[in-house]
Design a protein around this motif. Structure first.
Motif, PDB file in Angstrom:
ATOM      1  N   GLY A   1      -8.063  40.082   4.647  1.00 51.34           N
ATOM      2  CA  GLY A   1      -9.415  40.205   5.175  1.00 51.34           C
ATOM      3  C   GLY A   1     -10.417  40.828   4.231  1.00 51.34           C
ATOM      4  O   GLY A   1     -11.598  40.897   4.540  1.00 51.34           O
ATOM      5  N   ASP A   2      -9.958  41.280   3.071  1.00 50.15           N
ATOM      6  CA  ASP A   2     -10.878  41.927   2.125  1.00 50.15           C
ATOM      7  C   ASP A   2     -10.501  41.559   0.693  1.00 50.15           C
ATOM      8  O   ASP A   2     -10.466  42.393  -0.184  1.00 50.15           O
ATOM      9  N   GLN A   3     -10.233  40.291   0.498  1.00 52.61           N
ATOM     10  CA  GLN A   3      -9.782  39.851  -0.815  1.00 52.61           C
ATOM     11  C   GLN A   3     -10.883  39.907  -1.865  1.00 52.61           C
ATOM     12  O   GLN A   3     -10.599  39.892  -3.056  1.00 52.61           O
ATOM     13  N   THR A   4     -12.148  39.980  -1.445  1.00 56.03           N
ATOM     14  CA  THR A   4     -13.244  39.967  -2.401  1.00 56.03           C
ATOM     15  C   THR A   4     -14.156  41.181  -2.236  1.00 56.03           C
ATOM     16  O   THR A   4     -15.332  41.133  -2.588  1.00 56.03           O
ATOM     17  N   GLY A   5     -13.629  42.246  -1.681  1.00 56.84           N
ATOM     18  CA  GLY A   5     -14.389  43.484  -1.577  1.00 56.84           C
ATOM     19  C   GLY A   5     -15.606  43.398  -0.685  1.00 56.84           C
ATOM     20  O   GLY A   5     -16.594  44.094  -0.912  1.00 56.84           O
ATOM     21  N   GLY A   6     -15.568  42.543   0.327  1.00 61.38           N
ATOM     22  CA  GLY A   6     -16.672  42.414   1.265  1.00 61.38           C
ATOM     23  C   GLY A   6     -17.716  41.379   0.889  1.00 61.38           C
ATOM     24  O   GLY A   6     -18.638  41.123   1.651  1.00 61.38           O
ATOM     25  N   ARG A   7     -17.592  40.786  -0.284  1.00 62.27           N
ATOM     26  CA  ARG A   7     -18.517  39.727  -0.703  1.00 62.27           C
ATOM     27  C   ARG A   7     -18.080  38.400  -0.111  1.00 62.27           C
ATOM     28  O   ARG A   7     -16.919  38.218   0.245  1.00 62.27           O
ATOM     29  N   VAL A   8     -19.002  37.452  -0.060  1.00 65.98           N
ATOM     30  CA  VAL A   8     -18.619  36.082   0.260  1.00 65.98           C
ATOM     31  C   VAL A   8     -17.716  35.603  -0.869  1.00 65.98           C
ATOM     32  O   VAL A   8     -18.089  35.670  -2.036  1.00 65.98           O
ATOM     33  N   GLY A   9     -16.543  35.180  -0.508  1.00 65.78           N
ATOM     34  CA  GLY A   9     -15.586  34.772  -1.526  1.00 65.78           C
ATOM     35  C   GLY A   9     -15.213  33.308  -1.483  1.00 65.78           C
ATOM     36  O   GLY A   9     -14.556  32.796  -2.380  1.00 65.78           O
ATOM     37  N   PHE A  10     -15.641  32.614  -0.419  1.00 65.55           N
ATOM     38  CA  PHE A  10     -15.243  31.226  -0.222  1.00 65.55           C
ATOM     39  C   PHE A  10     -16.470  30.442   0.228  1.00 65.55           C
ATOM     40  O   PHE A  10     -17.297  30.950   0.983  1.00 65.55           O
ATOM     41  N   PHE A  11     -16.587  29.212  -0.235  1.00 65.09           N
ATOM     42  CA  PHE A  11     -17.768  28.401   0.002  1.00 65.09           C
ATOM     43  C   PHE A  11     -17.331  27.045   0.537  1.00 65.09           C
ATOM     44  O   PHE A  11     -16.722  26.266  -0.191  1.00 65.09           O
ATOM     45  N   LEU A  12     -17.634  26.798   1.801  1.00 57.27           N
ATOM     46  CA  LEU A  12     -17.268  25.546   2.450  1.00 57.27           C
ATOM     47  C   LEU A  12     -18.502  24.655   2.489  1.00 57.27           C
ATOM     48  O   LEU A  12     -19.441  24.922   3.234  1.00 57.27           O
ATOM     49  N   HIS A  13     -18.502  23.624   1.655  1.00 59.16           N
ATOM     50  CA  HIS A  13     -19.630  22.696   1.614  1.00 59.16           C
ATOM     51  C   HIS A  13     -19.490  21.672   2.727  1.00 59.16           C
ATOM     52  O   HIS A  13     -18.383  21.271   3.085  1.00 59.16           O
ATOM     53  N   THR A  14     -20.634  21.251   3.246  1.00 60.52           N
ATOM     54  CA  THR A  14     -20.686  20.240   4.292  1.00 60.52           C
ATOM     55  C   THR A  14     -21.820  19.267   3.995  1.00 60.52           C
ATOM     56  O   THR A  14     -22.784  19.620   3.314  1.00 60.52           O
TER      57      THR A  14
END
Length: 130
Positions: free
Chosen positions: A70-83
Motif C-alpha cells: 500500500g505504500d510502494q511509492t511513498g504516497g506518490r501516484v505510482g501507477f498510471f492507467l490510461h483509458t
C-alpha cells in the motif's frame, strides 16, 4: 524492440488482489501458476491479449515486504492507467467501489483522477489529451 513487460505489486493476498484487479478495474487474469515454494506467479493485465504492461501480484514475504504493501511509492501516484474513455471507466470503477481521492480534472496532458487500489497505492486514471 524493448518494453517493460511486468511491474511487481506487493500484495497481502493473491485471491483478494485478483478479485480487485479483475472485477473492480476490469483487468484480465493472464497467469496464475502455483510455484514449488507455495507462492504463485500471478499476472494481471489492463488490456486484452497482453496489451500494456502487466502487474505481477507478489504476496509479501516477511515483515520488510509486508510493510511496503500500500505504500510502494511513498504516497506518490505510482501507477498510471490510461483509458480511451474516461467517463465510462470512471463510472464503472466508482460503481465497483474503487475509492477516488479527488474529483476528475482536466489538465493540459488529459483528463485525470487519482484513485487507490485495495491496499492504498495511488493510481492515476488518465485519458491522455489529443
Amino acid at each position: 524492440m524493448r518494453r517493460i513487460a511486468l511491474v511487481t505489486l506487493v500484495v497481502d493476498d493473491y485471491d483478494e488482489a485478483i478479485r480487485f484487479f479483475t472485477e473492480a478495474l476490469g483487468f484480465r487474469l493472464a497467469e496464475d501458476v502455483p510455484r514449488s515454494d507455495g507462492s504463485r506467479w500471478v499476472v494481471v493485465e489492463p488490456g486484452p491479449h497482453g496489451a500494456g504492461t502487466g502487474l505481477l501480484l507478489a504476496r509479501a514475504k516477511g515483515e520488510a515486504q509486508a510493510a511496503r504493501i500500500g505504500d510502494q511509492t511513498g504516497g506518490r501516484v505510482g501507477f498510471f492507467l490510461h483509458t480511451d474513455h474516461f467517463a465510462r471507466d470512471h463510472a464503472q470503477m466508482a460503481a465497483a467501489g474503487v475509492k477516488f481521492v479527488e474529483e476528475p480534472r482536466r489538465e493540459p496532458y488529459g483528463t485525470v483522477a487519482v484513485f487507490q487500489d485495495l491496499y492504498g497505492n495511488r493510481w492515476d486514471l488518465l485519458q491522455p489529451a489529443g
